[in-house]
Enzyme design. Sequence first.
Site, PDB file in Angstrom:
ATOM      1  CG  ASP A 194      -2.093   0.933   1.073  1.00  0.00           C
ATOM      2  OD1 ASP A 194      -2.424   1.291  -0.081  1.00  0.00           O
ATOM      3  OD2 ASP A 194      -2.666   1.344   2.096  1.00  0.00           O
ATOM      4  CG  HIS A 244      -0.431   2.183  -9.362  1.00  0.00           C
ATOM      5  ND1 HIS A 244      -0.616   1.782  -8.052  1.00  0.00           N
ATOM      6  CD2 HIS A 244      -1.520   2.927  -9.686  1.00  0.00           C
ATOM      7  CE1 HIS A 244      -1.775   2.264  -7.622  1.00  0.00           C
ATOM      8  NE2 HIS A 244      -2.342   2.977  -8.588  1.00  0.00           N
ATOM      9  CB  THR A 264     -13.038  -8.168  -4.347  1.00  0.00           C
ATOM     10  OG1 THR A 264     -12.837  -8.086  -2.931  1.00  0.00           O
ATOM     11  CG2 THR A 264     -12.683  -9.561  -4.822  1.00  0.00           C
ATOM     12  CG  LEU A 280       9.344 -17.185  -4.036  1.00  0.00           C
ATOM     13  CD1 LEU A 280       9.432 -17.242  -2.508  1.00  0.00           C
ATOM     14  CD2 LEU A 280       9.694 -15.768  -4.500  1.00  0.00           C
TER      15      LEU A 280
END
Length: 224
Positions: free
Chosen positions: A12, A29, A59, A124
Amino acid sequence: MNKPKHIAIIMDGNGRWAQKQGLKRIKGHEAGAEVVRSITEYCAKNDEINRLTLYAFSTENWKRPRLEVEFLMKLLEKYLKKELPTYLKNGIRFEAIGDIRAFSSNLQKTILHVEEATKKGDALVQSLALNYGSHNEIVRAFNKLKTKENITEEMLYNALDCKEDVDILIRTGGDKRLSNFLLWQAAYAELFFLNTLWPDFSAKELEKIIHKFKKIERRFGGLK
Ligand code: IPE
Ligand code: IPE
Ligand code: MG
């Protein structure tokens, strides 16, 4: 000492990072995607970490302005295509959790292609949470079970998208909430809330968290 097998991160603060320097939110972003790359590579090289689950689109994020949502979808497609060689080079298996049926058919194809191409990776699992919400995941799990028997915890766990308990849950960006992320799997996770905005997060900061985590006495309800 505790092993940080499964690390989950709520990435965030991208928008605030950009706005702080007078840039558009989308620049945050883009910068955030670079950090995803470096943190993933760090985790692939760390033998104790098996799984890294990253919250990329919830969502609830459909509520954002259409242009931001469209930009995020394009960024995701670009990122996956560009990352494929890095995944293969580092033995990373890519996996998506969440209901990707809501995405465009091209984006769904890219996701499935990268999952398939990397399925042999054993260093991973990088699991990206895409159109993910715990409530949605749990409801889909119940619907998959379609049984008249009594449902056990194990049955439900196996029907979830993410089937592994979280050891370390990190949220960057200063807020102390889970925003519908891995509510079931994080039942006994150790929680780390950081003020650092996601584009400023680094492997060095993750290392410090792992160091602290190793010293925590995890009792899981028992006594030490
Ligand atoms: C997280 O950063 C990324 C996504 C939710 C896609 P934000 O976009 O939420 O950034 P802030 O919280 O507004 O700064
Ligand atoms: C959580 O961040 C979702 C992701 C990081 C993908 P948000 O920015 O959407 O969360 P809220 O709205 O502050 O709870
Ligand atoms: Mg946010």
